[in-house]
Design an enzyme around this catalytic site. Structure first.
Site, PDB file in Angstrom:
ATOM      1  N   GLY A  26     -24.312  70.154 109.458  1.00  0.00           N
ATOM      2  CA  GLY A  26     -23.781  68.794 109.338  1.00  0.00           C
ATOM      3  C   GLY A  26     -22.289  68.791 109.049  1.00  0.00           C
ATOM      4  N   ASP A  27     -21.688  67.601 109.121  1.00  0.00           N
ATOM      5  CA  ASP A  27     -20.258  67.427 108.817  1.00  0.00           C
ATOM      6  C   ASP A  27     -19.341  68.224 109.738  1.00  0.00           C
ATOM      7  OD1 ASP A  27     -21.064  65.877 106.580  1.00  0.00           O
ATOM      8  OD2 ASP A  27     -21.331  67.722 105.427  1.00  0.00           O
ATOM      9  N   LYS A  30     -18.632  65.351 114.173  1.00  0.00           N
ATOM     10  CA  LYS A  30     -19.243  64.651 115.314  1.00  0.00           C
ATOM     11  C   LYS A  30     -18.640  63.265 115.482  1.00  0.00           C
ATOM     12  CE  LYS A  30     -23.311  65.014 113.379  1.00  0.00           C
ATOM     13  NZ  LYS A  30     -23.084  65.974 112.318  1.00  0.00           N
ATOM     14  N   GLY A  54     -22.931  59.999 107.644  1.00  0.00           N
ATOM     15  CA  GLY A  54     -21.782  59.136 107.373  1.00  0.00           C
ATOM     16  C   GLY A  54     -20.535  59.675 108.022  1.00  0.00           C
ATOM     17  N   HIS A  55     -19.814  58.802 108.656  1.00  0.00           N
ATOM     18  CA  HIS A  55     -18.503  59.212 109.132  1.00  0.00           C
ATOM     19  C   HIS A  55     -17.588  58.005 109.271  1.00  0.00           C
ATOM     20  CE1 HIS A  55     -20.799  58.675 112.956  1.00  0.00           C
ATOM     21  NE2 HIS A  55     -19.786  57.870 113.147  1.00  0.00           N
ATOM     22  N   THR A  56     -16.319  58.315 109.341  1.00  0.00           N
ATOM     23  CA  THR A  56     -15.326  57.254 109.454  1.00  0.00           C
ATOM     24  C   THR A  56     -14.814  57.220 110.877  1.00  0.00           C
ATOM     25  OG1 THR A  56     -14.727  57.767 107.206  1.00  0.00           O
ATOM     26  CG2 THR A  56     -13.194  56.383 108.415  1.00  0.00           C
ATOM     27  N   ARG A 319     -17.891  70.300  99.453  1.00  0.00           N
ATOM     28  CA  ARG A 319     -18.758  71.093 100.333  1.00  0.00           C
ATOM     29  C   ARG A 319     -18.549  72.581 100.080  1.00  0.00           C
ATOM     30  NH1 ARG A 319     -16.698  67.390 105.204  1.00  0.00           N
ATOM     31  NH2 ARG A 319     -17.998  65.582 104.774  1.00  0.00           N
ATOM     32  N   LEU A 346      -9.791  73.422 113.935  1.00  0.00           N
ATOM     33  CA  LEU A 346      -9.192  74.742 114.169  1.00  0.00           C
ATOM     34  C   LEU A 346      -7.936  74.907 113.312  1.00  0.00           C
ATOM     35  CD1 LEU A 346      -9.211  77.356 115.883  1.00  0.00           C
ATOM     36  CD2 LEU A 346      -7.774  76.168 117.541  1.00  0.00           C
ATOM     37  N   SER A 428     -10.568  70.317 118.547  1.00  0.00           N
ATOM     38  CA  SER A 428      -9.943  69.261 117.758  1.00  0.00           C
ATOM     39  C   SER A 428      -8.950  69.901 116.793  1.00  0.00           C
ATOM     40  CB  SER A 428     -11.021  68.477 117.009  1.00  0.00           C
ATOM     41  OG  SER A 428     -10.407  67.605 116.095  1.00  0.00           O
ATOM     42  N   GLY A 430      -6.888  67.952 114.681  1.00  0.00           N
ATOM     43  CA  GLY A 430      -6.493  66.986 113.652  1.00  0.00           C
ATOM     44  C   GLY A 430      -7.415  65.790 113.729  1.00  0.00           C
TER      45      GLY A 430
HETATM   46  P1  IMP Z   1     -31.403  64.397 102.703  1.00  0.00           P
HETATM   47  O1  IMP Z   1     -31.227  64.263 104.176  1.00  0.00           O
HETATM   48  O2  IMP Z   1     -30.662  63.361 101.908  1.00  0.00           O
HETATM   49  O3  IMP Z   1     -32.837  64.517 102.292  1.00  0.00           O
HETATM   50  O4  IMP Z   1     -30.723  65.799 102.262  1.00  0.00           O
HETATM   51  C1  IMP Z   1     -31.279  67.039 102.655  1.00  0.00           C
HETATM   52  C2  IMP Z   1     -30.175  68.047 102.946  1.00  0.00           C
HETATM   53  O5  IMP Z   1     -29.459  67.637 104.105  1.00  0.00           O
HETATM   54  C3  IMP Z   1     -29.135  68.176 101.833  1.00  0.00           C
HETATM   55  O6  IMP Z   1     -28.652  69.508 101.811  1.00  0.00           O
HETATM   56  C4  IMP Z   1     -28.028  67.263 102.301  1.00  0.00           C
HETATM   57  O7  IMP Z   1     -26.788  67.611 101.756  1.00  0.00           O
HETATM   58  C5  IMP Z   1     -28.082  67.496 103.791  1.00  0.00           C
HETATM   59  N1  IMP Z   1     -27.555  66.372 104.570  1.00  0.00           N
HETATM   60  C6  IMP Z   1     -28.176  65.213 104.873  1.00  0.00           C
HETATM   61  N2  IMP Z   1     -27.387  64.433 105.618  1.00  0.00           N
HETATM   62  C7  IMP Z   1     -26.264  65.112 105.835  1.00  0.00           C
HETATM   63  C8  IMP Z   1     -25.067  64.846 106.582  1.00  0.00           C
HETATM   64  O8  IMP Z   1     -24.909  63.806 107.233  1.00  0.00           O
HETATM   65  N3  IMP Z   1     -24.111  65.824 106.544  1.00  0.00           N
HETATM   66  C9  IMP Z   1     -24.290  66.986 105.877  1.00  0.00           C
HETATM   67  N4  IMP Z   1     -25.385  67.286 105.186  1.00  0.00           N
HETATM   68  C10 IMP Z   1     -26.359  66.365 105.155  1.00  0.00           C
END
Ligand code: IMP
Length: 456
Positions: A26-27, A30, A54-56, A319, A346, A428, A430
């Site tokens: 994640g993160d 995207k 979540g993203h901006t 993170r 990068l 990407s 920046g």
């Molecule tokens: P949950 O989805 O809230 O149940 O979290 C389960 C795991 O997924 C945890 O390690 C969260 O930090 C991770 N996680 C959930 N959604 C995201 C995201 O959008 N980005 C990064 N990690 C996420």
């Protein structure tokens, strides 16, 4: 009788659909990639998770924090859908729609929530937090949004689904009954405070009144868009290594993050879900617990966190940061069927003397592994085997063309292509749209070049 709809994956005007997924934990960025291309699609569909994502999104001078609504919403005329595989918190969705409206974006007639999506209730949130507390050291580090308990109710066939938003009387009755069960678990198992049912039911019903006109048959709408020659973008949340089946279970989210879920969740034929663009960071991060062999708990890790602004968009948590893990990434390419990659951030690696990439794992007894094991406890014990590449002194920040990148940075991108066996078609450099390099050939690369045009 209605026939099987005709599905055209590649037409003379290029691809008709694309799935964008995160290829790590994640993160990966995207949001920027989807935002860059969403304007070229007639419909954008979210298919998994909920407001844990979540993203901006930047649009001109405006910035939008999105958690549930697909990023396509900022483009006039784009249909945005939430698939049946999602868990939708009605209050969170109403708040997000309000936030968009304040900034002049109306969702009217353009946002469709699958009538089959699962409703996430206030007691799901309370249960998520209570269960995490009970896990102690073994906690998953969830986002605390109630995602796991909501999917659990779906799997145990007692969930409330979004069609109830159109029937406030039945919704109130069913929500009260289910939340009363949740309260029993909260009180008796966790010694936690029960949620005030009167207030919770009232809040859900109030949100339902606003959302009712947006509930419908997502598959039908997408097939219509497709039938009219429109393009569809499927937007995956979280990342492949957080997938409930193929990720680092139990340190995963509770939905599948794989592109295959796009078809399942939206109720469209699998062949309608196009090629897969994976998004990966030039290094690795994860939030929450779980295996992370290349994690750096030293000054380099701290530098990545600071330069990469690696703090959660949804929870603000710092993170965990580390080197690029080509073993995990290669596995993600395989299980997700990633056709091409977008490599983000990068520039965060600029100025390092050397850059390392995990190319295998080692189990402490001389055995090497080239795939992550299914057993997360065994995975925790593995150590990375690194290949070391020279760093680069010039700056890649803001580069818009490959020729402007330091040589070492270009070499690094090529090494990742070699290790993963897929082309990097977007780099990407920046956060801004224009800080993007389109490169490489191949169908996805050519498609992106055609649709991205000149970013602002
Ligand atoms: P949950 O989805 O809230 O149940 O979290 C389960 C795991 O997924 C945890 O390690 C969260 O930090 C991770 N996680 C959930 N959604 C995201 C995201 O959008 N980005 C990064 N990690 C996420």
């Amino acid at each position: 009788m209605m026939g099987v709809p005709e599905v055209v994956v590649v037409s003379s005007d290029g691809m008709r659909s694309l799935v964008v997924v995160g290829g790590q934990w994640g993160d990966e960025g995207k949001g920027k990639v989807v935002d860059l291309i969403a304007g070229a699609f007639d419909a954008v569909a979210r298919y998994n998770g909920g407001h844990n994502a979540g993203h901006t999104v930047r649009y001109g001078e405006r910035r939008f924090a999105l958690h549930l609504v697909p990023s396509g919403i900022v483009h006039d005329g784009t249909l945005c859908v939430l698939g049946a595989g999602m868990v939708v918190d009605p209050e969170a969705l109403v708040a997000e729609i309000g936030h968009l409206a304040e900034q002049g974006v109306s969702v009217e007639g353009r946002l469709l929530v699958s009538e089959r999506a699962t409703l996430l209730l206030p007691t799901h949130r309370a249960l998520d937090l209570a269960r995490e507390r009970a896990r102690g050291q073994g906690r998953i580090g969830t986002t605390g949004r109630g995602i796991g308990p909501a999917y659990q109710d779906l799997a145990s066939r007692r969930a409330l689904r979004a069609f109830l938003l159109t029937d406030p009387g039945r919704l109130a009755e069913r929500a009260r009954a289910l939340m009363a069960e949740h309260n029993r678990e909260l009180e008796s198992l966790h010694g936690a405070e029960a949620v005030d049912l009167g207030r919770a039911v009232e809040a859900v019903v109030a949100a339902a009144r606003e959302l009712a006109p947006m509930v419908g048959d997502v598959g039908k709408a997408l097939l219509r868009t497709h039938g009219e020659g429109g393009r569809i973008l499927f937007e995956g949340a979280q990342g492949i290594l957080l997938d409930v089946f193929h990720g680092t279970y139990p340190f995963v989210t509770s939905s599948s993050c794989l592109p295959g879920l796009a078809a399942v969740s939206c109720g469209v034929p699998p062949r309608m879900v196009g090629p897969v663009l994976g998004v990966m960071k030039a290094y690795t991060t994860r939030v929450g617990g779980g295996p992370f062999p290349t994690e750096l708990e030293d000054a380099v890790g701290e530098r990545l966190r600071e330069r990469g602004a690696e703090f959660g968009t949804t929870t603000g948590r710092p993170r965990r940061c580390g080197w690029f893990d080509a073993v995990a990434a290669r596995y993600a390419v395989r299980v997700a069927g990633i056709d091409a990659l977008a490599l983000t951030k990068l520039d965060v690696l600029d100025g390092l003397d050397e850059v390392q990439v995990a190319v295998a794992y080692e189990d402490g007894q001389g055995r090497r592994l080239d795939v992550p094991p299914g057993d997360s406890e065994a995975f925790e014990r593995l150590r990375p085997v690194y290949e070391t590449f020279p760093g680069w002194s010039g700056s890649s920040a803001g580069a818009t063309d490959e020729v402007d990148l330091p040589e070492g940075a270009v070499a690094y991108v090529r090494q990742l292509e070699r290790l993963l066996g897929v082309p990097v078609v977007l780099v990407s450099t920046g956060p801004r749209r224009r800080e993007t390099i389109l490169r490489g050939d191949g169908p996805v690369g050519r498609f992106l070049r055609r649709i991205v045009g000149s970013p602002d």
